[in-house]
Design a protein around this motif. Sequence first.
Motif, PDB file in Angstrom:
ATOM      1  N   THR A  10       0.848  -1.188   0.000  1.00  0.00           N
ATOM      2  CA  THR A  10       0.000   0.000   0.000  1.00  0.00           C
ATOM      3  C   THR A  10       0.876   1.228   0.000  1.00  0.00           C
ATOM      4  OG1 THR A  10      -0.121   0.018   2.405  1.00  0.00           O
ATOM      5  CG2 THR A  10      -1.853  -1.167   1.234  1.00  0.00           C
TER       6      THR A  10
ATOM      7  N   VAL B  42      -8.411   3.489   0.590  1.00  0.00           N
ATOM      8  CA  VAL B  42      -9.172   2.996   1.741  1.00  0.00           C
ATOM      9  C   VAL B  42      -9.447   4.193   2.638  1.00  0.00           C
ATOM     10  CG1 VAL B  42      -9.135   1.545   3.826  1.00  0.00           C
ATOM     11  CG2 VAL B  42      -8.119   0.693   1.693  1.00  0.00           C
TER      12      VAL B  42
ATOM     13  N   ARG C 147     -11.090   5.266   6.411  1.00  0.00           N
ATOM     14  CA  ARG C 147     -11.508   4.775   7.727  1.00  0.00           C
ATOM     15  C   ARG C 147     -12.586   5.708   8.236  1.00  0.00           C
ATOM     16  NH1 ARG C 147      -7.742   1.780  11.756  1.00  0.00           N
ATOM     17  NH2 ARG C 147      -8.422   0.170  10.325  1.00  0.00           N
TER      18      ARG C 147
ATOM     19  N   ASP D  81     -13.974   0.494   7.723  1.00  0.00           N
ATOM     20  CA  ASP D  81     -13.020   0.709   6.636  1.00  0.00           C
ATOM     21  C   ASP D  81     -13.731   0.464   5.314  1.00  0.00           C
ATOM     22  OD1 ASP D  81     -10.276   1.051   8.001  1.00  0.00           O
ATOM     23  OD2 ASP D  81     -11.133  -0.697   8.990  1.00  0.00           O
ATOM     24  N   TRP D  82     -13.559   1.394   4.382  1.00  0.00           N
ATOM     25  CA  TRP D  82     -14.253   1.326   3.097  1.00  0.00           C
ATOM     26  C   TRP D  82     -13.229   1.250   1.981  1.00  0.00           C
ATOM     27  CZ3 TRP D  82     -19.464   1.046   2.554  1.00  0.00           C
ATOM     28  CH2 TRP D  82     -19.949   1.100   1.254  1.00  0.00           C
ATOM     29  N   LEU D  83     -13.393   0.266   1.114  1.00  0.00           N
ATOM     30  CA  LEU D  83     -12.519   0.099  -0.035  1.00  0.00           C
ATOM     31  C   LEU D  83     -12.980   1.070  -1.118  1.00  0.00           C
ATOM     32  CD1 LEU D  83     -10.156  -1.602  -1.074  1.00  0.00           C
ATOM     33  CD2 LEU D  83     -11.829  -3.238  -1.942  1.00  0.00           C
TER      34      LEU D  83
ATOM     35  N   CYS E 197     -10.996   2.307  -3.702  1.00  0.00           N
ATOM     36  CA  CYS E 197     -10.375   2.050  -5.000  1.00  0.00           C
ATOM     37  C   CYS E 197     -11.304   1.170  -5.831  1.00  0.00           C
ATOM     38  CB  CYS E 197      -9.018   1.377  -4.834  1.00  0.00           C
ATOM     39  SG  CYS E 197      -8.259   0.852  -6.388  1.00  0.00           S
TER      40      CYS E 197
ATOM     41  N   HIS F  64     -15.012  -7.031   0.714  1.00  0.00           N
ATOM     42  CA  HIS F  64     -14.552  -5.657   0.519  1.00  0.00           C
ATOM     43  C   HIS F  64     -14.136  -5.033   1.853  1.00  0.00           C
ATOM     44  CE1 HIS F  64     -17.167  -6.394  -2.957  1.00  0.00           C
ATOM     45  NE2 HIS F  64     -16.413  -5.535  -3.610  1.00  0.00           N
TER      46      HIS F  64
ATOM     47  N   ALA G 154     -10.372  -3.880   2.893  1.00  0.00           N
ATOM     48  CA  ALA G 154     -10.123  -2.500   3.303  1.00  0.00           C
ATOM     49  C   ALA G 154      -9.532  -2.458   4.708  1.00  0.00           C
ATOM     50  CB  ALA G 154     -11.417  -1.691   3.242  1.00  0.00           C
TER      51      ALA G 154
ATOM     52  N   GLY H  33      -5.872  -1.158   5.647  1.00  0.00           N
ATOM     53  CA  GLY H  33      -5.807  -0.049   6.593  1.00  0.00           C
ATOM     54  C   GLY H  33      -4.996  -0.358   7.835  1.00  0.00           C
TER      55      GLY H  33
END
Length: 162
Positions: free
Chosen positions: A3, A43, A45, A60-62, A64, A122, A126, A130
């Motif tokens: 990352t 990502v 948060r 946490d959200w992906l 990308c 997902h 993420a 993260g």
Amino acid sequence: MTTAGSGGSPDSSDRAAVAALLGRTPFTDFRVAVRCPHGGPAVVRNAPLALRGKPFPTRDWLACRALGEAVSRLEAAGGVRMLEEDPGMREALAAANARHQELHAGYRVAGGGDPAHVKCLHAHLAFGLGEGGSPVADWILERSGARWPETCCVERLLGDAG
């Protein structure tokens, strides 16, 4: 997958980029947890509470799109069940779920309470990215074939819109 490091509190360009990637204004305050190699938010948060004060289920959200699309293909092929049924992943999955629950500031949310079940691939990817990596994220990356795109998702998205 390596990352590109954390980005911290979002500035106005990060807020605009995340809104474009989501296709809507975010429901929570957030920080950029991981940036793609091109510098875009990969990502985010989320705060444990949504802007309206209710617990927000996805910490946490992906963001990308390229990674998200690869993970969606794995989910469609039965990836959630494969991960749940992989005996070598039970301990790692339980640890990831426990850590995920800790990050929700004590609020009970989906996906954090039952170590035998996967919230969604997902969210686990993420979360793993993260946190700096995890066996669960490695499992998802290997089976999904997810890779950083040659061009930032935000650039491609805004380029298509313009």
